[in-house]
Scaffold this active site. Sequence first.
Site, short mmCIF file in Angstrom:
data_model
loop_
_atom_site.label_atom_id
_atom_site.label_comp_id
_atom_site.label_asym_id
_atom_site.label_seq_id
_atom_site.Cartn_x
_atom_site.Cartn_y
_atom_site.Cartn_z
N ARG A 130 -6.41 11.28 -5.77
CA ARG A 130 -7.63 10.53 -5.47
C ARG A 130 -8.85 11.44 -5.53
O ARG A 130 -9.91 11.06 -6.07
CB ARG A 130 -7.49 9.88 -4.08
N TYR B 240 -14.97 -11.62 -0.01
CA TYR B 240 -15.69 -10.36 -0.26
C TYR B 240 -16.90 -10.60 -1.15
O TYR B 240 -17.95 -9.97 -0.96
CB TYR B 240 -14.76 -9.33 -0.89
N ARG C 51 -3.04 6.58 1.11
CA ARG C 51 -3.58 7.78 1.75
C ARG C 51 -2.64 8.48 2.72
O ARG C 51 -2.94 9.58 3.16
CB ARG C 51 -4.88 7.41 2.48
N ARG D 243 0.82 -1.22 0.00
CA ARG D 243 0.00 0.00 0.00
C ARG D 243 0.85 1.27 0.00
O ARG D 243 0.42 2.31 0.50
CB ARG D 243 -0.96 0.03 1.20
N ASP E 189 -6.75 -2.63 -7.33
CA ASP E 189 -7.43 -3.25 -6.19
C ASP E 189 -7.72 -4.70 -6.52
O ASP E 189 -7.96 -5.04 -7.69
CB ASP E 189 -8.73 -2.51 -5.86
#
Length: 344
Positions: A40, A153, A31, A27, A77
Amino acid sequence: MSAPVNKSLLNVLNGQREKIPPVWMMRQAGRYLPEYRATREKAGSILNLCFNPELAAEVTLQPIRRFGFDAAILFSDILVIPYALGRRVEFVTGEGPKLDPIADPQTAQDIGKEVDHGVLGPIYETIQRVKADLPAEVTFLGFCGAPWTVATYMIAGHGTPDQEPARMFAYRHPDAFNDLVQTLVKASSEYLIQQFKAGVDAVQIFDTWAGILPPEEFARWCIAPVRQIILNVRDEIPDAKIIAFPRGAGSGLERYVTELPIDAVGLDWMIDKTFARERIQALKPVQGNLDPVALIAGGRALDDAVDAVMRAFSDGPFIFNLGHGITPQTPIAHVEQMLKRVRG
């Protein structure tokens, strides 16, 4: 003729020990970086960013420009695969990914069996853009989610703390669950092959929820599908370099690396370092395993944690990384401190 470019991370994947281990972070395009947050916002959503080659290439390169990591990892992703299989996927701020859940075998049967590479085309373009701008000595990593983790998921329709919906579905409907996993094996194999053809140097398979399963289910739903992906990819790309990261595998990690023809294995921060050095690194190059919380803490605690990882693994083939992804609240100064400690 010019000399071949030395990529330290690829050297490790070939079994070589590097005096200064190559460093990257899971990652790392994320962020915690103000430049990422600005990009973003421009994209409007995570999926928009994943499927915008110009912006996705930009965020892939941002941590390389700032920190000089030894590897760049494609910004995307793991849930682009269900999206390319025709499932609804969206990311809700503050809640994470949302999908249409799979409640019964019939719903599982209705899922498309062929991944739409037209949908994934912008990701392959992102790879080409990054490759054109990436420093020659930096290894370019692609990735996918492992079938078990992606399926968790898809079954629940969102993330859950213990993945009970997927575990229950696998126990109650093993044939339907196996069909779903095989669909994901095929789709993921094709996806990784296309990533290699677009220009990545190596790939990582993320099995974030591997550690939630008992041993025999772990073998069935984590080891066997990943093995098939690797074999499928190498049928097309014989020299494909592949890292696998089965988070939480614990004592099952030895079986994992013994049964899978991987080039390196990622270690989470929970694994015992002595066990990992003596039983895992003796078999395969390892990658990891700094606690992401130690990176947030900084100071003496971070120095000590980095030193412990280096003492454990730097005498063998080793890639320095976190034991899971960097978190948004991590101070940039602490990343700089970590890099100085590893490279100094």
